[in-house]
Enzyme design. Structure first.
Site, PDB file in Angstrom:
ATOM      1  CG  ASP A  35       0.220   8.284  -4.372  1.00  0.00           C
ATOM      2  OD1 ASP A  35       1.066   7.522  -4.851  1.00  0.00           O
ATOM      3  OD2 ASP A  35      -0.515   9.029  -5.063  1.00  0.00           O
ATOM      4  CB  VAL A 121      -6.060  13.395   1.302  1.00  0.00           C
ATOM      5  CG1 VAL A 121      -6.396  14.571   0.406  1.00  0.00           C
ATOM      6  CG2 VAL A 121      -4.701  13.613   1.932  1.00  0.00           C
ATOM      7  CE1 TYR A 122      -8.348  12.355  -3.076  1.00  0.00           C
ATOM      8  CE2 TYR A 122      -8.737  10.109  -3.747  1.00  0.00           C
ATOM      9  CZ  TYR A 122      -8.210  11.353  -4.006  1.00  0.00           C
ATOM     10  OH  TYR A 122      -7.569  11.585  -5.202  1.00  0.00           O
TER      11      TYR A 122
HETATM   12  N1  AR6 Z   1       1.544   3.032   5.629  1.00  0.00           N
HETATM   13  C1  AR6 Z   1       0.238   2.722   5.845  1.00  0.00           C
HETATM   14  N2  AR6 Z   1      -0.743   3.653   5.861  1.00  0.00           N
HETATM   15  C2  AR6 Z   1      -0.389   4.939   5.656  1.00  0.00           C
HETATM   16  C3  AR6 Z   1       0.933   5.358   5.415  1.00  0.00           C
HETATM   17  C4  AR6 Z   1       1.934   4.322   5.397  1.00  0.00           C
HETATM   18  N3  AR6 Z   1       3.209   4.601   5.165  1.00  0.00           N
HETATM   19  N4  AR6 Z   1       0.940   6.719   5.249  1.00  0.00           N
HETATM   20  C5  AR6 Z   1      -0.333   7.135   5.405  1.00  0.00           C
HETATM   21  N5  AR6 Z   1      -1.138   6.083   5.652  1.00  0.00           N
HETATM   22  P1  AR6 Z   1      -4.251   8.951   2.282  1.00  0.00           P
HETATM   23  P2  AR6 Z   1      -6.658   8.750   0.557  1.00  0.00           P
HETATM   24  C6  AR6 Z   1      -2.589   6.028   5.893  1.00  0.00           C
HETATM   25  O1  AR6 Z   1      -4.526  10.388   2.545  1.00  0.00           O
HETATM   26  O2  AR6 Z   1      -7.544   9.232   1.631  1.00  0.00           O
HETATM   27  C7  AR6 Z   1      -2.751  11.168  -1.841  1.00  0.00           C
HETATM   28  O3  AR6 Z   1      -2.232  12.463  -1.988  1.00  0.00           O
HETATM   29  C8  AR6 Z   1      -3.294   7.288   6.341  1.00  0.00           C
HETATM   30  O4  AR6 Z   1      -3.046   7.520   7.730  1.00  0.00           O
HETATM   31  O5  AR6 Z   1      -2.850   8.537   1.978  1.00  0.00           O
HETATM   32  O6  AR6 Z   1      -7.081   7.545  -0.249  1.00  0.00           O
HETATM   33  C9  AR6 Z   1      -3.106  10.523  -3.179  1.00  0.00           C
HETATM   34  O7  AR6 Z   1      -2.228  10.930  -4.214  1.00  0.00           O
HETATM   35  C10 AR6 Z   1      -4.745   6.903   6.067  1.00  0.00           C
HETATM   36  O8  AR6 Z   1      -5.226   6.059   7.129  1.00  0.00           O
HETATM   37  O9  AR6 Z   1      -5.142   8.380   1.042  1.00  0.00           O
HETATM   38  C11 AR6 Z   1      -4.494  11.011  -3.410  1.00  0.00           C
HETATM   39  O10 AR6 Z   1      -4.517  12.296  -4.001  1.00  0.00           O
HETATM   40  C12 AR6 Z   1      -4.635   6.056   4.794  1.00  0.00           C
HETATM   41  O11 AR6 Z   1      -3.239   5.724   4.683  1.00  0.00           O
HETATM   42  C13 AR6 Z   1      -5.092  11.068  -2.025  1.00  0.00           C
HETATM   43  O12 AR6 Z   1      -3.992  11.253  -1.144  1.00  0.00           O
HETATM   44  C14 AR6 Z   1      -5.078   6.754   3.524  1.00  0.00           C
HETATM   45  O13 AR6 Z   1      -4.746   8.125   3.555  1.00  0.00           O
HETATM   46  C15 AR6 Z   1      -5.784   9.795  -1.648  1.00  0.00           C
HETATM   47  O14 AR6 Z   1      -6.413   9.968  -0.408  1.00  0.00           O
END
Ligand code: AR6
Length: 170
Positions: A35, A121-122
């Protein structure tokens, strides 16, 4: 509809798909992880549009422009925060993928890239999330012939392996 699904590694902010999906939170006002990276790359106009949307419920989705991204649209979906699996988490995660693909089809997007929703994070267990994601995408694509390609863009090798295994097992 497995043939239209691809698993790749990379940074979703660099995607040239018609739409990329943002693993957001219910405020739609940004956060960390993917995000934060999407908002950083898209620029402040994305946050300005998100402020007009009045948030989003878990499992639903809202669409915006892509601004400074190559992608034309960003589809924002708050995934479920993992508790113990008995609070509707699997159904809510499946609903995220369905909601995003419906919005993509309604907005003329032929190609859609997803990050691994909820597995950062989730804390949704990765293998279960991957199985739900690829199964739901494959089922939902039956309804939307206009979507020609869906990619899971995996940020690390463990995630990529989990989605590749889940797709192979479909
Ligand atoms: N490209 C692709 N994947 C990515 C990237 C990127 N640039 N950066 C991270 N990931 P998360 P959630 C991956 O924590 O669990 C936020 O603060 C990461 O390695 O981003 O759905 C929101 O505002 C992981 O595999 O999302 C919410 O509060 C995946 O993306 C909360 O986090 C998801 O990790 C949502 O948590």
């Amino acid at each position: 509809m497995k043939e239209r699904i691809e698993i790749i590694s990379g940074d979703i902010t660099q995607s040239d798909a018609d739409a990329i999906v943002n693993a957001a939170n219910c405020s739609l006002l940004g956060g960390g992880g993917v995000d934060g990276a999407i908002h950083m790359a898209a620029g402040p106009e994305l946050l300005a549009e998100c402020r007009t949307l009045d948030g989003c419920r878990t499992g639903e989705a809202k669409i915006t422009g892509g601004y400074r991204l190559k992608a034309k649209h960003v589809i924002h979906t708050p995934g479920p925060r993992w508790r113990d699996g008995t609070h509707g988490e699997p159904e809510l995660l499946a609903s995220c993928y369905r909601s995003c693909l419906r919005l993509a089809a309604e907005n003329g997007c032929a190609t859609v890239d997803f990050p691994s929703i909820s597995t950062g994070v989730y804390h949704f267990p990765l293998d279960r999330a991957a199985e739900i994601a690829v199964r739901t995408i494959a089922e939902t694509l039956e309804q939307y012939p206009s979507i020609t390609r869906v990619r899971m863009v995996c940020f690390d090798s463990r995630t990529q392996r989990a989605y590749a295994d889940a797709l192979a097992a479909l």
